[in-house]
Design a protein around this motif. Structure first.
Motif, PDB file in Angstrom:
ATOM      1  N   LYS A   1       0.851  -1.190   0.000  1.00 36.28           N
ATOM      2  CA  LYS A   1       0.000   0.000   0.000  1.00 36.28           C
ATOM      3  C   LYS A   1       0.889   1.244   0.000  1.00 36.28           C
ATOM      4  O   LYS A   1       1.783   1.384   0.825  1.00 36.28           O
ATOM      5  N   ILE A   2       0.605   2.137  -0.934  1.00 39.08           N
ATOM      6  CA  ILE A   2       1.414   3.332  -1.109  1.00 39.08           C
ATOM      7  C   ILE A   2       0.643   4.549  -0.602  1.00 39.08           C
ATOM      8  O   ILE A   2      -0.482   4.818  -1.034  1.00 39.08           O
ATOM      9  N   ALA A   3       1.262   5.261   0.334  1.00 28.07           N
ATOM     10  CA  ALA A   3       0.681   6.464   0.924  1.00 28.07           C
ATOM     11  C   ALA A   3       1.818   7.246   1.566  1.00 28.07           C
ATOM     12  O   ALA A   3       2.906   6.703   1.788  1.00 28.07           O
ATOM     13  N   PRO A   4       1.610   8.526   1.874  1.00 26.64           N
ATOM     14  CA  PRO A   4       2.667   9.277   2.569  1.00 26.64           C
ATOM     15  C   PRO A   4       3.068   8.594   3.872  1.00 26.64           C
ATOM     16  O   PRO A   4       2.212   8.072   4.597  1.00 26.64           O
ATOM     17  N   LEU A   5       4.365   8.584   4.150  1.00 26.12           N
ATOM     18  CA  LEU A   5       4.867   7.968   5.376  1.00 26.12           C
ATOM     19  C   LEU A   5       4.361   8.754   6.588  1.00 26.12           C
ATOM     20  O   LEU A   5       4.604   9.970   6.682  1.00 26.12           O
ATOM     21  N   PRO A   6       3.656   8.108   7.517  1.00 27.24           N
ATOM     22  CA  PRO A   6       3.104   8.827   8.673  1.00 27.24           C
ATOM     23  C   PRO A   6       4.159   9.599   9.461  1.00 27.24           C
ATOM     24  O   PRO A   6       3.892  10.709   9.947  1.00 27.24           O
ATOM     25  N   SER A   7       5.352   9.042   9.566  1.00 31.53           N
ATOM     26  CA  SER A   7       6.401   9.692  10.355  1.00 31.53           C
ATOM     27  C   SER A   7       6.946  10.955   9.684  1.00 31.53           C
ATOM     28  O   SER A   7       7.673  11.726  10.321  1.00 31.53           O
ATOM     29  N   LEU A   8       6.588  11.179   8.411  1.00 28.65           N
ATOM     30  CA  LEU A   8       7.009  12.409   7.733  1.00 28.65           C
ATOM     31  C   LEU A   8       5.978  13.523   7.857  1.00 28.65           C
ATOM     32  O   LEU A   8       6.295  14.691   7.637  1.00 28.65           O
ATOM     33  N   MET A   9       4.755  13.153   8.176  1.00 26.29           N
ATOM     34  CA  MET A   9       3.657  14.113   8.160  1.00 26.29           C
ATOM     35  C   MET A   9       3.720  15.035   9.377  1.00 26.29           C
ATOM     36  O   MET A   9       3.842  14.579  10.516  1.00 26.29           O
ATOM     37  N   LEU A  10       3.631  16.319   9.123  1.00 27.68           N
ATOM     38  CA  LEU A  10       3.588  17.292  10.196  1.00 27.68           C
ATOM     39  C   LEU A  10       2.196  17.320  10.820  1.00 27.68           C
ATOM     40  O   LEU A  10       1.224  16.847  10.220  1.00 27.68           O
ATOM     41  N   LYS A  11       2.089  17.855  12.016  1.00 33.25           N
ATOM     42  CA  LYS A  11       0.797  17.929  12.684  1.00 33.25           C
ATOM     43  C   LYS A  11      -0.182  18.732  11.835  1.00 33.25           C
ATOM     44  O   LYS A  11       0.099  19.860  11.427  1.00 33.25           O
ATOM     45  N   GLY A  12      -1.314  18.108  11.533  1.00 30.36           N
ATOM     46  CA  GLY A  12      -2.329  18.780  10.731  1.00 30.36           C
ATOM     47  C   GLY A  12      -2.122  18.690   9.233  1.00 30.36           C
ATOM     48  O   GLY A  12      -2.962  19.145   8.453  1.00 30.36           O
ATOM     49  N   GLU A  13      -1.005  18.097   8.807  1.00 30.17           N
ATOM     50  CA  GLU A  13      -0.740  17.984   7.363  1.00 30.17           C
ATOM     51  C   GLU A  13      -1.644  16.935   6.734  1.00 30.17           C
ATOM     52  O   GLU A  13      -1.806  15.836   7.248  1.00 30.17           O
ATOM     53  N   GLU A  14      -2.251  17.280   5.616  1.00 27.05           N
ATOM     54  CA  GLU A  14      -3.143  16.377   4.903  1.00 27.05           C
ATOM     55  C   GLU A  14      -2.386  15.652   3.794  1.00 27.05           C
ATOM     56  O   GLU A  14      -1.493  16.224   3.166  1.00 27.05           O
ATOM     57  N   SER A  15      -2.779  14.427   3.561  1.00 26.12           N
ATOM     58  CA  SER A  15      -2.192  13.685   2.448  1.00 26.12           C
ATOM     59  C   SER A  15      -2.652  14.289   1.122  1.00 26.12           C
ATOM     60  O   SER A  15      -3.834  14.623   0.957  1.00 26.12           O
ATOM     61  N   LEU A  16      -1.721  14.422   0.189  1.00 28.13           N
ATOM     62  CA  LEU A  16      -2.057  14.941  -1.138  1.00 28.13           C
ATOM     63  C   LEU A  16      -2.574  13.851  -2.067  1.00 28.13           C
ATOM     64  O   LEU A  16      -3.065  14.150  -3.163  1.00 28.13           O
ATOM     65  N   TYR A  17      -2.494  12.594  -1.609  1.00 28.12           N
ATOM     66  CA  TYR A  17      -2.802  11.472  -2.491  1.00 28.12           C
ATOM     67  C   TYR A  17      -3.728  10.464  -1.823  1.00 28.12           C
ATOM     68  O   TYR A  17      -3.709  10.293  -0.605  1.00 28.12           O
TER      69      TYR A  17
END
Length: 335
Positions: free
Chosen positions: A288-304
């Motif tokens: 499954k391909i998605a933004p890595l959770p550990s890279l996401m800033l607080k409140g950042e939404e996935s673009l994909y």
């Protein structure tokens, strides 16, 4: 030598006359032995989605030997080469790129790099050629894979994921079900282009690579171009001793757009042939391909939207080269 008429050339993509594209001297260069290589890698992936890798640890003899053995294959009579095709998708192909009408001034071999799922066509190619060809391919791929794991682990650390997660990217390529492949492209010279009033014949049309990462090595013939962030196309100076690393679409998604998948193309040369070897590092089909959770800033939404590699691969390979393959997987912008 086959001489092509203007009508025959019209079947291929010809770029309109424009100012000659100078060799671009701004390509980021990353020394893999540099103390801060991880930061250099991340900066290059953010700014260009592309960089040249030096002091990479892969012996030049492996590169030169594979180039020698591959050229022997491409110098065979066309009837012999055709026995290894058409691609399924692995095998020998000429002029046609994919099933959707894209063409280019090239011939190629596409091989699977997973020894557990080697395709019948790949086995046929190895069987029909001297053993030293298979040995050259396998030794080269083994060395490039190991180098690629190091690059991806440095990349993860440079993104701030820490030592505990340094294999979050490399594990996908090391997985025994990794869906990676290896492509050998041969671009014959095309002297007829000299009579086209400054127009260029496209060897491989503009596109991004769908996988996580691509590792390219070519001979000393120029032709590779990348598209900068402002839309300008620039020519990459050839360097047969180094590797060029491309960010792929999948890595762009996993970094939530921090890294950009680089658009690139190859133009045919009028007098010299070009040979390139590309390792495409892909994840397992079910990943499954998605933004890595550990890279996401607080409140950042996935673009994909989340998708599996198989879903994206299927969509990518049923599109045209120049299509925005990630477009259907992007989330609508928030209002």
């Amino acid at each position: 030598m086959v001489v092509l008429s203007q009508p025959a050339l019209d079947h291929f993509l010809l770029l309109q006359p424009c100012k000659p594209t100078p060799l671009f001297t701004g390509i980021p260069v990353v020394d893999l032995t540099h103390p801060d290589a991880k930061t250099l890698i991340v900066n290059a992936c953010k700014d260009y989605g592309f960089f040249k890798l030096v002091n990479h640890g892969v012996p030049f003899d492996l590169m030169a030997n594979l180039e020698h053995e591959t050229l022997k294959f491409f110098k065979k009579p066309q009837s012999d080469k055709d026995r290894a095709g058409p691609p399924d998708p692995f095998g020998y192909g000429s002029k046609r790129i994919g099933p959707n009408g894209d063409v280019g001034w090239l011939e190629y071999l596409l091989l699977n790099t997973n020894p557990d799922v080697i395709s019948p066509r790949s086995l046929f190619i190895f069987k029909e050629n001297p053993q030293n060809f298979r040995v050259a391919v396998e030794e080269y791929i083994r060395a490039v894979k190991n180098m690629c794991y190091v690059v991806l682990e440095m990349m993860a650390e440079g993104l701030g994921l820490g030592v505990a997660q340094r294999n979050v990217l490399s594990r996908l390529l090391e997985d025994e079900k990794s869906d990676s492949c290896f492509r050998l492209n041969h671009y014959p010279p095309c002297p007829e282009v000299q009579a086209l009033n400054g127009r260029n014949l496209v060897g491989f049309g503009e596109h991004t690579d769908p996988q996580i990462i691509s590792v390219l090595r070519s001979n000393s013939t120029s032709g590779l171009q990348i598209c900068l962030a402002d839309g300008t196309w620039v020519s990459v100076p050839p360097d047969q001793t180094s590797f060029f690393i491309n960010v792929g679409d999948t890595l762009q998604v996993m970094t939530n757009g921090r890294f950009k998948s680089v658009k690139h193309r190859v133009l045919a040369d009028t007098t010299k042939s070009r040979l390139s070897m590309i390792y495409f590092g892909g994840p397992p089909l079910s990943e499954k391909i998605a933004p890595l959770p550990s890279l996401m800033l607080k409140g950042e939404e996935s673009l994909y939207k989340e998708f599996t590699w198989w879903e994206y691969k299927k969509a990518a390979y049923t599109s045209r080269l120049a299509d925005n393959r990630l477009g259907p997987f992007e989330k609508p912008a928030a209002h």
